[in-house]
Design a protein around this motif. Structure first.
Motif, PDB file in Angstrom:
ATOM      1  N   LEU A 145       0.815  -1.218   0.000  1.00 53.92           N
ATOM      2  CA  LEU A 145       0.000   0.000   0.000  1.00 53.92           C
ATOM      3  C   LEU A 145       0.848   1.267   0.000  1.00 53.92           C
ATOM      4  O   LEU A 145       0.407   2.313  -0.492  1.00 53.92           O
ATOM      5  N   ALA A 146       2.045   1.171   0.580  1.00 54.64           N
ATOM      6  CA  ALA A 146       2.921   2.337   0.665  1.00 54.64           C
ATOM      7  C   ALA A 146       4.371   1.864   0.716  1.00 54.64           C
ATOM      8  O   ALA A 146       4.672   0.804   1.285  1.00 54.64           O
ATOM      9  N   ASP A 147       5.261   2.651   0.109  1.00 54.02           N
ATOM     10  CA  ASP A 147       6.674   2.305   0.147  1.00 54.02           C
ATOM     11  C   ASP A 147       7.520   3.557   0.299  1.00 54.02           C
ATOM     12  O   ASP A 147       6.999   4.680   0.396  1.00 54.02           O
ATOM     13  N   ALA A 148       8.840   3.390   0.315  1.00 56.61           N
ATOM     14  CA  ALA A 148       9.771   4.505   0.453  1.00 56.61           C
ATOM     15  C   ALA A 148      11.096   4.117  -0.179  1.00 56.61           C
ATOM     16  O   ALA A 148      11.437   2.933  -0.261  1.00 56.61           O
ATOM     17  N   VAL A 149      11.824   5.121  -0.602  1.00 54.84           N
ATOM     18  CA  VAL A 149      13.115   4.902  -1.256  1.00 54.84           C
ATOM     19  C   VAL A 149      14.239   5.148  -0.258  1.00 54.84           C
ATOM     20  O   VAL A 149      14.309   6.215   0.378  1.00 54.84           O
ATOM     21  N   SER A 150      15.117   4.172  -0.109  1.00 58.96           N
ATOM     22  CA  SER A 150      16.240   4.287   0.819  1.00 58.96           C
ATOM     23  C   SER A 150      17.239   5.332   0.341  1.00 58.96           C
ATOM     24  O   SER A 150      17.615   5.364  -0.834  1.00 58.96           O
ATOM     25  N   ARG A 151      17.700   6.162   1.269  1.00 54.26           N
ATOM     26  CA  ARG A 151      18.750   7.124   0.955  1.00 54.26           C
ATOM     27  C   ARG A 151      20.110   6.438   0.873  1.00 54.26           C
ATOM     28  O   ARG A 151      21.046   6.974   0.307  1.00 54.26           O
ATOM     29  N   VAL A 152      20.213   5.237   1.428  1.00 54.57           N
ATOM     30  CA  VAL A 152      21.491   4.525   1.476  1.00 54.57           C
ATOM     31  C   VAL A 152      21.770   3.759   0.188  1.00 54.57           C
ATOM     32  O   VAL A 152      22.846   3.877  -0.397  1.00 54.57           O
ATOM     33  N   ASP A 153      20.784   2.957  -0.255  1.00 58.43           N
ATOM     34  CA  ASP A 153      21.038   2.119  -1.436  1.00 58.43           C
ATOM     35  C   ASP A 153      20.135   2.442  -2.627  1.00 58.43           C
ATOM     36  O   ASP A 153      20.255   1.807  -3.672  1.00 58.43           O
ATOM     37  N   GLY A 154      19.221   3.393  -2.468  1.00 55.42           N
ATOM     38  CA  GLY A 154      18.366   3.806  -3.580  1.00 55.42           C
ATOM     39  C   GLY A 154      17.277   2.815  -3.931  1.00 55.42           C
ATOM     40  O   GLY A 154      16.556   3.011  -4.917  1.00 55.42           O
ATOM     41  N   ARG A 155      17.110   1.762  -3.157  1.00 56.52           N
ATOM     42  CA  ARG A 155      16.089   0.752  -3.431  1.00 56.52           C
ATOM     43  C   ARG A 155      14.766   1.131  -2.773  1.00 56.52           C
ATOM     44  O   ARG A 155      14.715   1.911  -1.827  1.00 56.52           O
ATOM     45  N   VAL A 156      13.701   0.533  -3.294  1.00 54.92           N
ATOM     46  CA  VAL A 156      12.358   0.789  -2.775  1.00 54.92           C
ATOM     47  C   VAL A 156      11.990  -0.315  -1.784  1.00 54.92           C
ATOM     48  O   VAL A 156      12.174  -1.504  -2.072  1.00 54.92           O
ATOM     49  N   TYR A 157      11.460   0.077  -0.636  1.00 55.81           N
ATOM     50  CA  TYR A 157      11.089  -0.880   0.397  1.00 55.81           C
ATOM     51  C   TYR A 157       9.640  -0.651   0.843  1.00 55.81           C
ATOM     52  O   TYR A 157       9.194   0.490   0.948  1.00 55.81           O
ATOM     53  N   PRO A 158       8.908  -1.734   1.097  1.00 56.75           N
ATOM     54  CA  PRO A 158       7.521  -1.570   1.536  1.00 56.75           C
ATOM     55  C   PRO A 158       7.456  -1.000   2.956  1.00 56.75           C
ATOM     56  O   PRO A 158       8.181  -1.444   3.852  1.00 56.75           O
ATOM     57  N   MET A 159       6.552  -0.035   3.140  1.00 57.75           N
ATOM     58  CA  MET A 159       6.316   0.545   4.454  1.00 57.75           C
ATOM     59  C   MET A 159       5.003   0.049   5.055  1.00 57.75           C
ATOM     60  O   MET A 159       4.850  -0.003   6.277  1.00 57.75           O
ATOM     61  N   ALA A 160       4.052  -0.293   4.189  1.00 53.65           N
ATOM     62  CA  ALA A 160       2.761  -0.809   4.668  1.00 53.65           C
ATOM     63  C   ALA A 160       2.206  -1.748   3.610  1.00 53.65           C
ATOM     64  O   ALA A 160       2.260  -1.446   2.411  1.00 53.65           O
ATOM     65  N   PHE A 161       1.664  -2.886   4.055  1.00 59.07           N
ATOM     66  CA  PHE A 161       1.111  -3.845   3.110  1.00 59.07           C
ATOM     67  C   PHE A 161       0.049  -4.685   3.809  1.00 59.07           C
ATOM     68  O   PHE A 161      -0.097  -4.651   5.037  1.00 59.07           O
ATOM     69  N   THR A 162      -0.690  -5.418   2.996  1.00 58.04           N
ATOM     70  CA  THR A 162      -1.758  -6.268   3.523  1.00 58.04           C
ATOM     71  C   THR A 162      -1.632  -7.672   2.949  1.00 58.04           C
ATOM     72  O   THR A 162      -0.947  -7.900   1.952  1.00 58.04           O
TER      73      THR A 162
END
Length: 272
Positions: free
Chosen positions: A216-233
């Motif tokens: 449902l929501a994600d964010a981009v890491s400032r360290v490695d530039g990858r996208v990680y899930p912040m909220a899911f179902t």
């Protein structure tokens, strides 16, 4: 933090006393407490393995142990207040993990996990099995921040229940700081109408698992530039699970958008 006249109910040694004005953190020392938007009793939770028709969601928030950097005695009152602020959710708090195996799961519509246990015997297998049965029969489950690290002793089973779990072999998180949370599914009931938002928190990069999830929501890491899930179902049997890794501390849980995510996630998991 004073909760004013919001209507606390203090349960101790089989007695029930209404408390009009109490300090939240003080009630968390060895007590089971309840938050409610008003003083009306909610109906019991699960009916024949599914959510209660009661308009008030009965929620059990389980806490009592976490990583030392996660101050659960401070964050629990903030989380409980956020969930119950509009009167749609009544929150009971269990802060003794050793008592989790004695929970009457039928009294609740959804359970919020706000703990990371370290003793593999506490809360133990019976407690985990009870929670899993509750969800599979139609109960809701919500995970907060490092709850992804709970039940490492049953890691494979836990992953199937919650979708993704903490993997200590991975980098834990970006340095604590500001980042933007992106709403990836604006049509889901939990996120409908919500906008992207900024928060100051820990951007978790430490979750692993193969169980299908809906992000449902994600964010981009400032360290490695990858996208990680912040909220899911995910769906588990007849039950719904909302899993969010936001909420490191009191300021993070005080973010209005984070509070709205958890409030909606709680309602959605309960079938509302």
């Amino acid at each position: 933090m004073s909760l004013g006249n919001r209507g606390w109910i203090w349960r101790q040694r089989g007695t029930i006393r209404a408390a009009g004005r109490l300090v939240g953190a003080a009630l968390l020392w060895g007590l089971t407490t309840a938050w409610a938007g008003d003083n009306r009793p909610a109906e019991s939770g699960l009916k024949d393995g599914g959510p209660s028709p009661s308009p008030v969601v009965r929620c059990l928030l389980i806490t009592g142990e976490d990583y030392p950097g996660h101050l659960w005695k401070e964050t629990t009152p903030v989380l409980a207040e956020a969930l119950s602020q509009d009167g749609k959710i009544r929150v009971d708090v269990l802060d003794r993990l050793a008592e989790m195996d004695r929970v009457d799961w039928s009294a609740y519509d959804t359970v919020v996990m706000h703990f990371k246990n370290y003793d593999p015997k506490v809360p133990g297998r019976a407690a985990f099995d009870g929670l899993e049965r509750f969800v599979r029969k139609g109960g809701g489950l919500v995970l907060v921040h490092f709850a992804c690290g709970a039940f490492q002793e049953f890691k494979g089973d836990f992953e199937k229940l919650v979708g993704r779990v903490w993997d200590p072999a991975l980098r834990g998180h970006d340095p604590h700081g500001s980042f933007r949370v992106i709403i990836t599914d604006p049509r889901h009931p939990v996120t409908e109408g919500l906008s992207d938002f900024d928060t100051v928190d820990e951007l978790y990069t430490c979750l692993s698992g193969e169980t299908p999830i809906h992000v449902l929501a994600d964010a981009v890491s400032r360290v490695d530039g990858r996208v990680y899930p912040m909220a899911f179902t995910l769906q588990v049997g007849k039950g719904r699970v909302f899993h969010c890794v936001l909420g490191h501390d009191v300021p993070a849980l005080s973010n209005s958008s984070v509070q709205e995510l958890y409030r909606r996630g709680c309602l959605w998991s309960a079938g509302r």
